[in-house]
Design a protein around this motif. Structure first.
Motif, PDB file in Angstrom:
ATOM      1  N   SER A 188      26.211  35.018  42.146  1.00 63.34           N
ATOM      2  CA  SER A 188      27.221  35.624  43.142  1.00 63.34           C
ATOM      3  C   SER A 188      27.024  34.835  44.528  1.00 63.34           C
ATOM      4  O   SER A 188      27.901  34.483  45.143  1.00 63.34           O
ATOM      5  CB  SER A 188      26.836  37.063  43.545  1.00 63.34           C
ATOM      6  OG  SER A 188      26.980  37.817  42.294  1.00 63.34           O
TER       7      SER A 188
ATOM      8  N   THR B  45      34.079  34.712  39.559  1.00 63.90           N
ATOM      9  CA  THR B  45      34.183  36.173  39.683  1.00 63.90           C
ATOM     10  C   THR B  45      34.369  37.103  38.655  1.00 63.90           C
ATOM     11  O   THR B  45      33.684  38.218  38.759  1.00 63.90           O
ATOM     12  CB  THR B  45      35.016  36.221  41.068  1.00 63.90           C
ATOM     13  OG1 THR B  45      34.995  35.491  42.051  1.00 63.90           O
ATOM     14  CG2 THR B  45      35.369  37.777  41.321  1.00 63.90           C
TER      15      THR B  45
ATOM     16  N   ARG C 274      29.096  31.446  44.251  1.00 62.93           N
ATOM     17  CA  ARG C 274      30.449  32.012  44.148  1.00 62.93           C
ATOM     18  C   ARG C 274      30.845  32.300  45.563  1.00 62.93           C
ATOM     19  O   ARG C 274      31.971  31.563  46.262  1.00 62.93           O
ATOM     20  CB  ARG C 274      30.935  33.170  43.462  1.00 62.93           C
ATOM     21  CG  ARG C 274      32.448  33.547  43.482  1.00 62.93           C
ATOM     22  CD  ARG C 274      32.617  35.166  43.458  1.00 62.93           C
ATOM     23  NE  ARG C 274      31.372  35.796  44.172  1.00 62.93           N
ATOM     24  CZ  ARG C 274      31.318  37.088  43.809  1.00 62.93           C
ATOM     25  NH1 ARG C 274      32.097  37.483  42.908  1.00 62.93           N
ATOM     26  NH2 ARG C 274      30.440  37.531  44.634  1.00 62.93           N
TER      27      ARG C 274
END
Length: 785
Positions: free
Chosen positions: A192, A129, A195
């Motif tokens: 992303s 992140t 994640r």
């Protein structure tokens, strides 16, 4: 009868011609008496103003270029740093993504360090992140730097496309061409997704496979290569721009030197023309016979004595100017006009005429002294006194106050005693009269006022005036014909006056050359100062590129080593084994940093150099982690104290550990247990620990270097401002303190020259055909107007 008519007609023509010549001569004297600034002085003022304005304009433009240069240097600093930081962040993303992929495949492939799989996954998600946020921020900074770079380019660079691979739902691989920025944002999007999937604990094998494939394939190949290429493009552009900046300052140097030399080429002829005109006027006296000059001197002396005597007897001391009045420029101009009028009055003075003008300038007679000094410098010591008659000796010299103050009558400076010595035949002047007998002072004028002569003792009164106001006025005696020797001396005097040359030429050239050398020396010194600065910036850019890529190549060395073990094959990109390529780059980078660090850096980099020496070759654990006891202890235990030897040793150890691990793995069957053994081995654990403890110190050095670089640029800009202000102050001092008085002296010289022309009587001009021709040609008028 016809002969008589022709004779009358000829007489009329001759009369008209003489009248026309007299009118022209009177017009000439009237024009040189006009209260106008001489043309040469006007040209001098305009030229000097243009020179002053040009120097200020060039200095201002150069300062603006230095501001632009400073902005460009800062842009280059940020562009090189941000672009190098981008693929360093991408290396972190690739490293953490691969660990998450191994963790989802088989947790045994990841060293947990005693933590649970979930805890390890959470740690990796948190780091991922932070990497994504840092990459997004960095990408916008790089885009900004790209726009700034393109605005400085003469033409927009062609767009570069990259081959980006996608995995479809059926497992098929498709390759599309895409722009780098678009591909990078896709890279961020897929990262992303990884994640989010890992954080939520959801399992979508097909989606996860596509996401991991995109990041691991493109992030290590085309997108990584594109990022490094863009970083290299930034570096090459700003290094090349230094050559362009140097060229600009070379053009400035040429323009400044050419401008100052061109200005001197205009100024020097004008100044020389003023001196030449004065010399030309002096030479006119070579056309006047000796007895005419003596008669002119006699008239001048009679006029001065009679005028001052009458003023003193009447108690009128208005011809003595106060210091306050002398400082009034307008009054000086009025006095100058009166002086010119007095020249004509003196020239036509008659002893029998008692109605004299009320304003006379004693400084007129100093000009005659200049003639004598000119002749004296040409002919030697002057006329032997025995060759002069008593009358001519008495008429030859009139001394005025020997004070360095301004003339009490004219209000103008009297730099030297006002002694009138008109050049006579042979060039010798009579012996100097004693000061107490021939000096005119305010004290003596006061004594004159107290001792008014009686009317019935006129001869005694005249004798007193001779003592107090100058030499006694003797009536003009008839001149005897000169003998052959005197005629030769007369001819010699005339010849030397007519052929006299200005002896100030070399002095003027030296004065203006000295001023030119001063300005040219400043311009050349400023150029070399700028050259040294740009050379420093170039060296600093190079060192910045070396230390900025140091963290990324270390990370990629470990990443490609892990990829080799995870995929059981080395990653080949464009025919190169990437793990071996980066291992070699690590060694090259360390060597280049060491060699470039030996060069001299500006003093603003002393802080960085001190920290670099401490962290690179000395104990990293003590010098960097000294504020954290726990980390310092763990740092000292890694690899048996490898970090105690500094960052260079750590980088070498990381490279060698990766190579040793690959060699050992290639010696096995490359099965899953072999992979687990590799990732769980002490060699791999120490490699990751060395990397994790080295990267913060490397990033700290890069940040510190950027701060010192900015401090250096700010310092140079401050010096540029101070230099500009000092130069402007110097220029103002030169033009106000040096050039202003010099211009005033030239203007005064022209006024004195005009006064000397007015001093020659009209009847003397009309009698001498050669002298009359000089006055009627118009060249003389143009020279003094």
């Amino acid at each position: 009868m016809e002969d008589v008519d022709k004779s009358d007609h000829s007489s009329n023509v001759s009369g008209h011609s003489m009248a026309d010549e007299l009118r022209k001569l009177k017009d000439f004297k009237a024009m040189i008496s006009e209260k106008t600034v001489p043309k040469s002085i006007r040209w001098l003022k305009r030229t000097v103003f243009c020179l002053f304005a040009g120097l200020v304009a060039l200095a201002s433009i150069k300062l603006s270029y230095r501001f632009s240069q400073n902005d460009q240097a800062i842009e280059g600093l940020n562009a090189i740093y941000n672009s190098a930081t981008r693929h360093s962040i991408m290396a972190d993303i690739n490293l953490n993504t691969r660990l998450l992929d191994l963790l989802r495949t088989d947790p045994r492939l990841v060293y947990l360090g005693g933590a649970s799989t979930a805890a390890k996954s959470a740690d990796l998600n948190a780091m991922l992140t932070a990497n994504i946020d840092a990459l997004q921020h960095n990408q916008f900074e790089v885009i900004k730097a790209t726009i700034q770079m393109q605005t400085r380019m003469s033409s927009e660079p062609p767009q570069q496309y990259y081959s980006i691979s996608f995995m479809l739902q059926n497992g098929e691989i498709k390759v599309y061409s895409n722009l780098f920025n678009d591909a990078l944002f896709q890279f961020v999007t897929f990262t992303s997704s990884i994640r989010n999937s890992s954080a939520n604990g959801t399992v979508d094998v097909e989606a996860d496979n596509k996401n991991f494939y995109f990041v691991e394939t493109n992030g290590l190949q085309d997108i990584r290569a594109g990022s490094e290429q863009i970083s290299q493009d930034f570096y090459q552009f700003y290094i090349g721009s230094i050559s362009d900046l140097l060229l600009q300052f070379e053009i400035f140097l040429i323009a400044e030197v050419a401008f100052i030399i061109f200005s001197q080429m205009i100024l020097i002829p004008i100044v020389l023309s003023v001196h030449k005109t004065n010399n030309k006027v002096l030479s006119l006296f070579g056309y006047i016979p000796r007895h005419e000059i003596e008669e002119l001197v006699s008239k001048c002396e009679n006029y001065v004595v009679k005028y001052l005597k009458d003023q003193v007897e009447q108690g009128d001391f208005s011809f003595i100017r106060s210091e306050e009045d002398e400082e009034d420029k307008d009054d000086q101009d009025d006095q100058q006009m009166k002086m010119n009028a007095s020249y004509m009055q003196v020239a036509n003075f008659d002893e029998a005429n008692d109605n004299q003008p009320e304003n006379v300038q004693i400084s007129v007679l100093s000009e005659a002294g200049q003639i004598h000094e000119k002749v004296k410098s040409l002919t030697g010591n002057g006329i032997p006194s025995e060759k002069l008659s008593p009358d001519s000796k008495a008429k030859n010299t009139l001394s005025a106050p020997q004070s360095k103050e301004k003339s009490p009558v004219s209000g103008f400076p009297s730099p030297e005693p006002m002694s009138v010595s008109i050049p006579l035949a042979g060039g010798d002047s009579p012996a100097k009269p004693k000061e107490e007998k021939h000096n005119l002072s305010v004290k003596k004028i006061g004594s004159l006022k107290q001792r008014k002569p009686k009317n019935n003792d006129k001869e005694d009164k005249n004798k007193q005036n001779e003592v107090r106001l100058g030499k006694g006025v003797e009536k003009k005696k008839s001149e005897k014909p000169a003998d052959n020797g005197e005629e030769e001396e007369e001819n010699e005097r005339t010849k030397k006056l007519l052929n006299s040359k200005d002896n100030n030429r070399n002095i003027i050239f030296c004065q203006f050359s000295a001023m030119t050398i001063v300005f040219v020396a400043y311009f050349v010194g400023s150029f070399f100062w700028e050259w040294g600065h740009l050379d420093n910036v170039k060296q600093c850019y190079y060192h910045l590129s070396l230390i900025s890529e140091r963290p990324s190549i270390l990370k990629y060395g470990v990443v490609f080593s892990n990829e080799n073990i995870a995929t059981k094959n080395p990653l080949i990109y464009k025919g190169n084994n990437q793990q071996e390529l980066y291992s070699n780059r690590i060694y090259d980078n360390e060597r280049n940093i060491l060699n470039n660090g030996k060069k001299s850096f500006p003093v603003q980099f002393d802080n960085f150099i001190g920290q670099y020496n401490l962290l690179t070759s000395r104990d990293l654990c003590v010098n960097y982690y000294n504020g954290n006891d726990d980390k310092s202890k763990k740092c000292a235990q890694i690899g048996g104290g490898l970090l105690a030897k500094g960052l260079s040793q750590a980088a070498t150890s990381i490279t060698e550990y990766c190579r040793d691990g690959i060699i050992k793995f290639n010696a096995t069957s490359k099965t899953t247990p072999d992979q687990i053994n590799y990732f769980q081995s002490n060699l791999q654990i120490q490699t990751m620990q060395l990397l994790n403890y080295s990267i913060p110190a490397l990033d700290y050095l890069v940040t510190l270097y950027n701060q010192n670089f900015n401090n250096y640029l700010d310092f140079r800009l401050l010096i540029a401002r101070i230099t500009f202000v000092l130069f402007i102050v110097f220029v103002i001092i030169v033009f106000l303190i040096v050039w202003g008085p010099y211009l005033g002296s030239l203007s005064s010289k022209i006024w004195r020259t005009k006064g000397m022309l007015n001093m020659i009587p009209m009847e003397l001009i009309t009698k001498n055909e050669t002298l009359k021709a000089k006055f009627l040609t118009g060249d003389l008028l143009q020279a003094v107007r």
